[in-house]
Design a protein around this motif. Sequence first.
Motif, PDB file in Angstrom:
ATOM      1  N   PHE A 180       0.837  -1.202   0.000  1.00 52.13           N
ATOM      2  CA  PHE A 180       0.000   0.000   0.000  1.00 52.13           C
ATOM      3  C   PHE A 180       0.872   1.252   0.000  1.00 52.13           C
ATOM      4  O   PHE A 180       0.614   2.198  -0.744  1.00 52.13           O
ATOM      5  CB  PHE A 180      -0.933  -0.008   1.222  1.00 52.13           C
ATOM      6  CG  PHE A 180      -1.660   1.293   1.430  1.00 52.13           C
ATOM      7  CD1 PHE A 180      -2.803   1.589   0.713  1.00 52.13           C
ATOM      8  CD2 PHE A 180      -1.180   2.240   2.334  1.00 52.13           C
ATOM      9  CE1 PHE A 180      -3.466   2.799   0.891  1.00 52.13           C
ATOM     10  CE2 PHE A 180      -1.833   3.447   2.520  1.00 52.13           C
ATOM     11  CZ  PHE A 180      -2.983   3.734   1.801  1.00 52.13           C
ATOM     12  N   ALA A 181       1.925   1.259   0.833  1.00 51.12           N
ATOM     13  CA  ALA A 181       2.804   2.430   0.935  1.00 51.12           C
ATOM     14  C   ALA A 181       3.457   2.742  -0.410  1.00 51.12           C
ATOM     15  O   ALA A 181       3.496   3.905  -0.840  1.00 51.12           O
ATOM     16  CB  ALA A 181       3.873   2.213   2.003  1.00 51.12           C
ATOM     17  N   VAL A 182       3.956   1.726  -1.085  1.00 47.58           N
ATOM     18  CA  VAL A 182       4.613   1.943  -2.385  1.00 47.58           C
ATOM     19  C   VAL A 182       3.594   2.408  -3.422  1.00 47.58           C
ATOM     20  O   VAL A 182       3.852   3.354  -4.185  1.00 47.58           O
ATOM     21  CB  VAL A 182       5.344   0.662  -2.850  1.00 47.58           C
ATOM     22  CG1 VAL A 182       5.843   0.801  -4.282  1.00 47.58           C
ATOM     23  CG2 VAL A 182       6.515   0.361  -1.912  1.00 47.58           C
ATOM     24  N   THR A 183       2.421   1.801  -3.452  1.00 51.15           N
ATOM     25  CA  THR A 183       1.373   2.195  -4.402  1.00 51.15           C
ATOM     26  C   THR A 183       0.966   3.649  -4.195  1.00 51.15           C
ATOM     27  O   THR A 183       0.852   4.420  -5.155  1.00 51.15           O
ATOM     28  CB  THR A 183       0.140   1.273  -4.258  1.00 51.15           C
ATOM     29  OG1 THR A 183       0.551  -0.072  -4.505  1.00 51.15           O
ATOM     30  CG2 THR A 183      -0.955   1.651  -5.240  1.00 51.15           C
ATOM     31  N   GLU A 184       0.737   4.042  -2.928  1.00 47.38           N
ATOM     32  CA  GLU A 184       0.349   5.427  -2.632  1.00 47.38           C
ATOM     33  C   GLU A 184       1.464   6.404  -2.984  1.00 47.38           C
ATOM     34  O   GLU A 184       1.206   7.473  -3.516  1.00 47.38           O
ATOM     35  CB  GLU A 184      -0.034   5.580  -1.157  1.00 47.38           C
ATOM     36  CG  GLU A 184      -1.371   4.971  -0.812  1.00 47.38           C
ATOM     37  CD  GLU A 184      -2.524   5.608  -1.568  1.00 47.38           C
ATOM     38  OE1 GLU A 184      -2.746   6.830  -1.412  1.00 47.38           O
ATOM     39  OE2 GLU A 184      -3.210   4.887  -2.323  1.00 47.38           O
ATOM     40  N   HIS A 185       2.709   6.027  -2.688  1.00 47.97           N
ATOM     41  CA  HIS A 185       3.841   6.893  -3.042  1.00 47.97           C
ATOM     42  C   HIS A 185       3.904   7.083  -4.555  1.00 47.97           C
ATOM     43  O   HIS A 185       4.111   8.203  -5.036  1.00 47.97           O
ATOM     44  CB  HIS A 185       5.157   6.315  -2.519  1.00 47.97           C
ATOM     45  CG  HIS A 185       6.349   7.060  -3.022  1.00 47.97           C
ATOM     46  ND1 HIS A 185       6.684   8.317  -2.584  1.00 47.97           N
ATOM     47  CD2 HIS A 185       7.268   6.734  -3.975  1.00 47.97           C
ATOM     48  CE1 HIS A 185       7.765   8.736  -3.218  1.00 47.97           C
ATOM     49  NE2 HIS A 185       8.146   7.793  -4.072  1.00 47.97           N
ATOM     50  N   ASN A 186       3.727   6.007  -5.296  1.00 46.83           N
ATOM     51  CA  ASN A 186       3.755   6.106  -6.758  1.00 46.83           C
ATOM     52  C   ASN A 186       2.675   7.052  -7.280  1.00 46.83           C
ATOM     53  O   ASN A 186       2.918   7.839  -8.194  1.00 46.83           O
ATOM     54  CB  ASN A 186       3.605   4.722  -7.398  1.00 46.83           C
ATOM     55  CG  ASN A 186       4.873   3.894  -7.283  1.00 46.83           C
ATOM     56  OD1 ASN A 186       5.961   4.422  -7.026  1.00 46.83           O
ATOM     57  ND2 ASN A 186       4.739   2.584  -7.457  1.00 46.83           N
ATOM     58  N   LYS A 187       1.482   7.002  -6.680  1.00 50.53           N
ATOM     59  CA  LYS A 187       0.390   7.907  -7.091  1.00 50.53           C
ATOM     60  C   LYS A 187       0.738   9.360  -6.778  1.00 50.53           C
ATOM     61  O   LYS A 187       0.556  10.242  -7.612  1.00 50.53           O
ATOM     62  CB  LYS A 187      -0.907   7.562  -6.347  1.00 50.53           C
ATOM     63  CG  LYS A 187      -1.612   6.346  -6.819  1.00 50.53           C
ATOM     64  CD  LYS A 187      -2.890   6.186  -5.995  1.00 50.53           C
ATOM     65  CE  LYS A 187      -3.421   4.789  -6.025  1.00 50.53           C
ATOM     66  NZ  LYS A 187      -4.555   4.619  -5.106  1.00 50.53           N
ATOM     67  N   ASN A 188       1.243   9.595  -5.556  1.00 50.09           N
ATOM     68  CA  ASN A 188       1.501  10.964  -5.100  1.00 50.09           C
ATOM     69  C   ASN A 188       2.719  11.598  -5.756  1.00 50.09           C
ATOM     70  O   ASN A 188       2.754  12.811  -5.969  1.00 50.09           O
ATOM     71  CB  ASN A 188       1.670  11.006  -3.577  1.00 50.09           C
ATOM     72  CG  ASN A 188       0.418  10.575  -2.848  1.00 50.09           C
ATOM     73  OD1 ASN A 188      -0.679  10.666  -3.381  1.00 50.09           O
ATOM     74  ND2 ASN A 188       0.582  10.086  -1.640  1.00 50.09           N
ATOM     75  N   ALA A 189       3.736  10.806  -6.055  1.00 48.89           N
ATOM     76  CA  ALA A 189       4.986  11.350  -6.578  1.00 48.89           C
ATOM     77  C   ALA A 189       5.180  11.038  -8.060  1.00 48.89           C
ATOM     78  O   ALA A 189       6.256  11.295  -8.604  1.00 48.89           O
ATOM     79  CB  ALA A 189       6.158  10.792  -5.777  1.00 48.89           C
TER      80      ALA A 189
END
Length: 142
Positions: A75-84
């Motif tokens: 989840f953390a990597v997926t959210e980071h990819n979306k945000n950045a």
Amino acid sequence: MAGSERFKTINAAHHFSLFSSPLFQKNLSEWNIDDDGVGAIPSFPPLGRRSPPPQRSLCRSENVSDPHVQEIGKFAVTEHNKNATASLKFQSVVSGETQVVAGTNYRLVIAAADGSASNKYEAVVWEKSWMDFKSLTSFKRV
């Protein structure tokens, strides 16, 4: 009879019998008592000299092979990819700790591939499992 004189007519034995329960005995030392045992007033620290609030610390190491911990890492990597607008590929959770707050904070060290290079990142995810809520609080390379 003035109010303060009437107050002083209570004798010390009667005054202390009111505070003889274990609940009051524990905190009795926090009260200033006059010589005659009358006039209990709470003792407070002077203004501006309060001690800082206790620091919350991460309290428990997480079992990184736990499927739920791996899910939080993904989840953390997926959210980071979306945000950045990044394209990291989740590999695994290397280590982690939790902190109980209004929910749970997960501080995880995650291995993720950035193209051909594999790097480690620290992610903090706040989860309220009873509400099916997760939020990425921070994500940085370590």
